[in-house]
Every structure is written in structure tokens, then in C-alpha cells.
Design a protein around this motif. Structure first.
Motif, PDB file in Angstrom:
ATOM      1  N   HIS A  69       0.789  -1.190  -0.109  1.00  0.00           N
ATOM      2  CA  HIS A  69      -0.005   0.046  -0.040  1.00  0.00           C
ATOM      3  C   HIS A  69       0.810   1.158  -0.012  1.00  0.00           C
ATOM      4  O   HIS A  69       0.649   2.333  -0.678  1.00  0.00           O
ATOM      5  CB  HIS A  69      -0.938   0.060   1.132  1.00  0.00           C
ATOM      6  CG  HIS A  69      -2.113   0.954   1.230  1.00  0.00           C
ATOM      7  ND1 HIS A  69      -2.678   1.288   2.338  1.00  0.00           N
ATOM      8  CD2 HIS A  69      -2.567   1.871   0.258  1.00  0.00           C
ATOM      9  CE1 HIS A  69      -3.479   2.293   1.950  1.00  0.00           C
ATOM     10  NE2 HIS A  69      -3.519   2.663   0.731  1.00  0.00           N
ATOM     11  N   LEU A  70       1.916   1.044   0.873  1.00  0.00           N
ATOM     12  CA  LEU A  70       2.902   2.335   0.949  1.00  0.00           C
ATOM     13  C   LEU A  70       3.556   2.677  -0.345  1.00  0.00           C
ATOM     14  O   LEU A  70       3.608   3.551  -0.617  1.00  0.00           O
ATOM     15  CB  LEU A  70       3.792   2.116   1.936  1.00  0.00           C
ATOM     16  CG  LEU A  70       3.592   1.927   3.339  1.00  0.00           C
ATOM     17  CD1 LEU A  70       4.711   1.627   4.040  1.00  0.00           C
ATOM     18  CD2 LEU A  70       2.774   3.263   3.883  1.00  0.00           C
ATOM     19  N   LEU A  71       3.938   1.479  -1.256  1.00  0.00           N
ATOM     20  CA  LEU A  71       4.353   1.768  -2.480  1.00  0.00           C
ATOM     21  C   LEU A  71       3.544   2.434  -3.386  1.00  0.00           C
ATOM     22  O   LEU A  71       3.774   3.474  -4.174  1.00  0.00           O
ATOM     23  CB  LEU A  71       4.875   0.374  -3.099  1.00  0.00           C
ATOM     24  CG  LEU A  71       5.570   0.269  -4.347  1.00  0.00           C
ATOM     25  CD1 LEU A  71       6.649   1.447  -4.568  1.00  0.00           C
ATOM     26  CD2 LEU A  71       5.912  -1.001  -4.771  1.00  0.00           C
ATOM     27  N   PHE A  72       2.288   1.949  -3.429  1.00  0.00           N
ATOM     28  CA  PHE A  72       1.342   2.708  -4.395  1.00  0.00           C
ATOM     29  C   PHE A  72       0.981   4.137  -3.956  1.00  0.00           C
ATOM     30  O   PHE A  72       1.115   4.924  -4.940  1.00  0.00           O
ATOM     31  CB  PHE A  72      -0.022   1.679  -4.513  1.00  0.00           C
ATOM     32  CG  PHE A  72      -0.172   0.636  -5.444  1.00  0.00           C
ATOM     33  CD1 PHE A  72       0.363   1.106  -6.820  1.00  0.00           C
ATOM     34  CD2 PHE A  72      -0.613  -0.458  -5.295  1.00  0.00           C
ATOM     35  CE1 PHE A  72       0.172   0.309  -7.945  1.00  0.00           C
ATOM     36  CE2 PHE A  72      -0.875  -1.304  -6.360  1.00  0.00           C
ATOM     37  CZ  PHE A  72      -0.382  -1.105  -7.567  1.00  0.00           C
ATOM     38  N   GLY A  73       0.905   4.460  -2.634  1.00  0.00           N
ATOM     39  CA  GLY A  73       0.912   5.878  -2.355  1.00  0.00           C
ATOM     40  C   GLY A  73       2.335   6.534  -2.945  1.00  0.00           C
ATOM     41  O   GLY A  73       2.106   7.647  -3.101  1.00  0.00           O
ATOM     42  N   LEU A  74       3.492   5.950  -2.646  1.00  0.00           N
ATOM     43  CA  LEU A  74       4.509   6.547  -2.979  1.00  0.00           C
ATOM     44  C   LEU A  74       4.668   6.854  -4.641  1.00  0.00           C
ATOM     45  O   LEU A  74       5.136   8.166  -5.044  1.00  0.00           O
ATOM     46  CB  LEU A  74       5.772   5.950  -2.637  1.00  0.00           C
ATOM     47  CG  LEU A  74       5.929   5.999  -1.043  1.00  0.00           C
ATOM     48  CD1 LEU A  74       7.137   5.056  -0.947  1.00  0.00           C
ATOM     49  CD2 LEU A  74       6.519   7.585  -0.587  1.00  0.00           C
ATOM     50  N   ILE A  75       4.337   5.890  -5.314  1.00  0.00           N
ATOM     51  CA  ILE A  75       4.033   5.973  -6.690  1.00  0.00           C
ATOM     52  C   ILE A  75       3.052   7.204  -7.235  1.00  0.00           C
ATOM     53  O   ILE A  75       3.472   8.185  -7.998  1.00  0.00           O
ATOM     54  CB  ILE A  75       3.773   4.695  -7.431  1.00  0.00           C
ATOM     55  CG1 ILE A  75       4.713   3.644  -7.472  1.00  0.00           C
ATOM     56  CG2 ILE A  75       3.437   4.935  -8.903  1.00  0.00           C
ATOM     57  CD1 ILE A  75       4.347   2.278  -7.644  1.00  0.00           C
ATOM     58  N   ALA A  76       1.588   6.955  -6.566  1.00  0.00           N
ATOM     59  CA  ALA A  76       0.933   7.957  -6.894  1.00  0.00           C
ATOM     60  C   ALA A  76       1.658   9.323  -6.632  1.00  0.00           C
ATOM     61  O   ALA A  76       1.265  10.427  -7.233  1.00  0.00           O
ATOM     62  CB  ALA A  76      -0.462   7.901  -6.124  1.00  0.00           C
ATOM     63  N   LYS A  77       2.161   9.725  -5.448  1.00  0.00           N
ATOM     64  CA  LYS A  77       2.769  10.812  -5.223  1.00  0.00           C
ATOM     65  C   LYS A  77       3.763  11.576  -6.016  1.00  0.00           C
ATOM     66  O   LYS A  77       3.776  12.514  -6.376  1.00  0.00           O
ATOM     67  CB  LYS A  77       3.409  10.785  -3.616  1.00  0.00           C
ATOM     68  CG  LYS A  77       3.803  12.192  -3.104  1.00  0.00           C
ATOM     69  CD  LYS A  77       4.332  12.130  -1.546  1.00  0.00           C
ATOM     70  CE  LYS A  77       4.713  13.553  -1.071  1.00  0.00           C
ATOM     71  NZ  LYS A  77       5.227  13.484   0.293  1.00  0.00           N
ATOM     72  N   THR A 135      -3.133  11.581  -3.930  1.00  0.00           N
ATOM     73  CA  THR A 135      -3.056  10.245  -3.002  1.00  0.00           C
ATOM     74  C   THR A 135      -4.132  10.165  -2.574  1.00  0.00           C
ATOM     75  O   THR A 135      -4.469   8.767  -2.401  1.00  0.00           O
ATOM     76  CB  THR A 135      -1.640  10.519  -2.486  1.00  0.00           C
ATOM     77  OG1 THR A 135      -0.766  11.203  -3.123  1.00  0.00           O
ATOM     78  CG2 THR A 135      -1.299   9.017  -1.705  1.00  0.00           C
ATOM     79  N   ARG A 136      -4.870  10.907  -2.125  1.00  0.00           N
ATOM     80  CA  ARG A 136      -6.242  10.435  -1.087  1.00  0.00           C
ATOM     81  C   ARG A 136      -7.273   9.870  -1.791  1.00  0.00           C
ATOM     82  O   ARG A 136      -8.090   9.424  -1.264  1.00  0.00           O
ATOM     83  CB  ARG A 136      -6.756  11.588  -0.161  1.00  0.00           C
ATOM     84  CG  ARG A 136      -5.833  12.267   0.805  1.00  0.00           C
ATOM     85  CD  ARG A 136      -6.249  13.229   1.705  1.00  0.00           C
ATOM     86  NE  ARG A 136      -5.458  13.782   2.809  1.00  0.00           N
ATOM     87  CZ  ARG A 136      -5.736  13.498   3.923  1.00  0.00           C
ATOM     88  NH1 ARG A 136      -6.865  12.798   4.142  1.00  0.00           N
ATOM     89  NH2 ARG A 136      -4.885  13.860   5.022  1.00  0.00           N
ATOM     90  N   GLN A 137      -7.089  10.024  -3.236  1.00  0.00           N
ATOM     91  CA  GLN A 137      -8.196   9.323  -4.014  1.00  0.00           C
ATOM     92  C   GLN A 137      -7.980   8.031  -4.381  1.00  0.00           C
ATOM     93  O   GLN A 137      -8.626   7.188  -5.098  1.00  0.00           O
ATOM     94  CB  GLN A 137      -8.470  10.189  -5.141  1.00  0.00           C
ATOM     95  CG  GLN A 137      -8.916  11.599  -4.854  1.00  0.00           C
ATOM     96  CD  GLN A 137     -10.364  11.597  -4.488  1.00  0.00           C
ATOM     97  OE1 GLN A 137     -11.055  10.874  -4.618  1.00  0.00           O
ATOM     98  NE2 GLN A 137     -10.597  12.395  -3.159  1.00  0.00           N
ATOM     99  N   LEU A 197      -2.174   9.462   2.248  1.00  0.00           N
ATOM    100  CA  LEU A 197      -3.198   8.286   2.002  1.00  0.00           C
ATOM    101  C   LEU A 197      -4.302   8.450   2.841  1.00  0.00           C
ATOM    102  O   LEU A 197      -5.396   7.679   2.647  1.00  0.00           O
ATOM    103  CB  LEU A 197      -2.786   6.945   1.988  1.00  0.00           C
ATOM    104  CG  LEU A 197      -1.706   6.195   1.040  1.00  0.00           C
ATOM    105  CD1 LEU A 197      -0.931   4.993   1.438  1.00  0.00           C
ATOM    106  CD2 LEU A 197      -2.215   6.255  -0.245  1.00  0.00           C
ATOM    107  N   GLY A 198      -4.288   9.374   3.711  1.00  0.00           N
ATOM    108  CA  GLY A 198      -5.395   9.648   4.525  1.00  0.00           C
ATOM    109  C   GLY A 198      -5.516   8.778   5.862  1.00  0.00           C
ATOM    110  O   GLY A 198      -6.582   8.602   6.401  1.00  0.00           O
ATOM    111  N   MET A 199      -4.531   7.988   6.046  1.00  0.00           N
ATOM    112  CA  MET A 199      -4.834   6.928   7.217  1.00  0.00           C
ATOM    113  C   MET A 199      -4.133   7.736   8.583  1.00  0.00           C
ATOM    114  O   MET A 199      -4.395   6.823   9.531  1.00  0.00           O
ATOM    115  CB  MET A 199      -3.744   5.753   6.775  1.00  0.00           C
ATOM    116  CG  MET A 199      -4.255   5.256   5.481  1.00  0.00           C
ATOM    117  SD  MET A 199      -3.294   3.571   5.286  1.00  0.00           S
ATOM    118  CE  MET A 199      -4.075   2.603   6.474  1.00  0.00           C
TER     119      MET A 199
END
Length: 321
Positions: free
Chosen positions: A149-157, A163-165, A303-305
Motif C-alpha cells: 500500500h505504501l508503495l502505491f501511495g509513493l508512486i501516486a505521489k 493520493t487521497r483518491q 493516503l488519509g490514514m
């Protein structure tokens, strides 16, 4: 201390069965230090690190370091990124507050994969879709808040997406994530190369990118850096000692980690298990760990977490935000 290649739940104390080591391979100064400082008990901070802890024990014994599973041994705990993230999510104190950082040990390279028949032929195509429609690009992998999950968040960023979407569904294991991806419930997935190797070899999925700074032998895919995402990422694990270790005991534990990660037995264990050895120790590791804590905290917030209000307390906060 040595600097090596860069890779960007509280600690459980599950004991591993270890016996006494031998000091025959140590120099006389190390033997004297071992006699004065006592033995080490190397234990995993959770089941996922049991094999790494066991390999560390065996390699340490082979190098002649005093390893024991019984008191009065000083405990060295093997832990990693998932524990760090869980601590942040539970508003706990960081590893820098509750343990003595010793050394980074291994990392598992992650991959971004899509079904073999995916419309995304390249990472650029996938990235463009994620940037334009983060809420309509369903993603999957391991549990929420953990490395996938962190990786996808970093990729999106890194792509500049909101990222929140990001639409991410986490599963407890790679089998469930594989079923979701192949069943059309997700457009892409992340996970360790080891977890996805079978699906890759069978041609069920294609790798769009790898998370390491360089390409991986045997994987026909670019690195994220090549794709324009300034990111070097691994699901890492490390060795930490108890809080408040004396300088002498800490230095001897760091020496253990340094010599073990240079040993032939350790390199062999990494080859067999599919780990990447990414040693970094002492002050260099402590500085890297501080930056990794900051990066993890930031992406969880993106990520809004994490409650942003909980990370703006500056110097008055005991967590050092």
C-alpha cells in the motif's frame, strides 16, 4: 560506520530456538569483549522475520559470535517496515524511541504487475491513467498501511496524483491479491518479486516496473526511476537492540551485524531465500531510519490514514513530529 546501497505493532518478542555459539573464529580482542559483554539472543519481532532471524543466528555462529537463546543474553530483534508503519498507525513511539538501531539487513524488491491481457502495455500508460483517474484505477496488494500500500501511495505521489483518491484494496496474503487481480477486481497490484514469481513465470501477469533503483536480472521491466518516478523502495528488515544499550555492547552488536552480512553463509542464505542484502549500520543506519520513518509517516498521511492534526505538534510532541 559503513555506508552501503540505499533503499528507501510494536516489537513482538517471539523467541527463536538458538544454542550457544562458538568464539573460535573471533580475534582475541573480540573474545575478550564477548566474555565481558555477554551473549546475544537474536529473535524475530514477528513471524514474518523468523527466517531472517534464523539465518542471522546461523551466520553469526559461523563467524564465531556468541549467540544464545537464554538469559543473560542481550536481545537483538529483527524487525522491519511493516512494524514501523503499524507503529505510526497506532500512534506509538518510533523505533528510534523504543530501541537501539543497529543495522539494516535485507530488502525484498517489489514489483508493479498487471494481468497478461491488461490494456496497460507499459508503466507509462498505467501511470497516466492513475494520474488522471486515481479513484478509477483499482489497486491491490497486501494489507492496508503495509509496504504494498505504501508503495502505491509513493508512486501516486511521485506521479503527482491525488493520493487521497487512490482506490486500494488490501488482502492478508498474496494468493488473495492474485485472485483479485486475475479476477478483474483490480487494474494493477504490487507485492514482493518472490510472491509474484509464480504468476510471472506462468505468464498470468506482466511486470510493468520494479521498485529498486536498477533493473533486476531475469525481469523484463524497467525500474520506477527509469519511468520517471523518483523512488527506490524495498520491504526491508533490520536488527535493533534494546533501548538504552551501553556503547560497548552496541558497538559489539554492530560488529556482529557487519561481519555477518559480509559472510559467505549470509550471502548464500540471501540467494536461497530471494532476499537482497542491503547492509547499513551504526550512525549511517540510524540517520537512514530517521528518514524512512519520516517518509512512511508522510505517505500514510497522504493516503488519509493518519490524522494530519496529530502530526503538527512540532517540538512539544513526544514523538518528535
Amino acid at each position: 560506520m559503513r555506508r552501503r546501497g540505499f533503499f528507501a505493532l510494536g516489537l513482538g518478542m517471539m523467541a527463536c530456538a538458538t544454542g550457544c555459539g562458538t568464539e573460535s573464529n573471533l580475534g582475541s580482542s573480540a573474545v575478550n569483549a564477548a566474555r565481558m559483554l555477554g551473549r546475544f539472543a537474536i529473535v524475530p519481532g514477528g513471524g514474518r522475520w523468523a527466517r531472517v532471524a534464523r539465518a542471522l543466528v546461523e551466520a553469526a555462529r559461523g563467524e564465531g559470535f556468541p549467540v544464545s537463546g537464554t538469559p543473560p543474553a542481550t536481545r537483538i530483534t529483527v524487525t522491519g517496515l511493516p512494524a514501523l508503519a503499524a507503529t505510526e498507525l497506532n500512534n506509538g513511539l518510533s523505533l528510534l524511541d523504543t530501541a537501539t538501531p543497529l543495522a539494516r539487513l535485507t530488502g525484498q524488491i517489489e514489483v508493479v504487475v498487471v494481468p497478461a491481457n491488461s490494456k496497460f502495455a507499459t508503466f507509462d500508460q498505467f501511470g497516466a491513467h492513475l494520474l488522471a483517474h486515481p479513484d478509477r484505477t483499482p489497486l491491490t496488494g497486501g494489507p492496508q498501511g503495509e509496504p504494498d500500500h505504501l508503495l502505491f501511495g509513493l508512486i501516486a505521489k511521485g506521479l503527482g496524483a491525488d493520493t487521497r483518491q487512490v482506490d486500494y484494496t488490501g488482502f492478508p496474503g498474496s494468493a488473495e491479491a492474485t485472485s483479485a487481480l486475475l479476477g478483474g477486481k483490480a487494474a494493477a497490484a504490487t507485492g514482493t518479486l518472490a510472491d509474484w514469481r509464480k504468476a510471472i513465470d506462468k505468464g498470468w501477469v506482466r511486470v510493468l516496473a520494479v521498485s529498486s533503483a536498477r533493473r533486476v536480472d531475469g525481469v523484463e521491466a524497467p525500474s520506477l526511476l527509469e519511468c520517471g518516478v523518483r523512488l527506490d523502495f524495498a520491504d526491508w528488515c533490520a536488527a535493533v537492540g534494546p533501548e538504552g544499550m551501553t556503547d560497548d555492547r552496541k558497538d559489539f552488536a554492530i560488529r556482529l551485524c557487519d561481519e555477518v552480512t559480509e559472510s559467505a553463509a549470509w550471502r548464500a542464505a540471501c540467494r536461497v531465500e530471494g532476499w537482497t542484502s542491503i547492509p547499513l549500520s551504526g550512525d549511517d543506519f540510524e540517520q537512514w531510519l530517521a528518514s524512512e520513518i519520516g517518509r512512511t509517516r508522510a505517505v500514510l498521511r497522504d493516503l488519509g490514514m493518519l490524522d494530519t492534526a496529530d502530526t503538527t505538534c512540532w517540538g512539544s510532541c513526544e514523538k518528535g513530529h
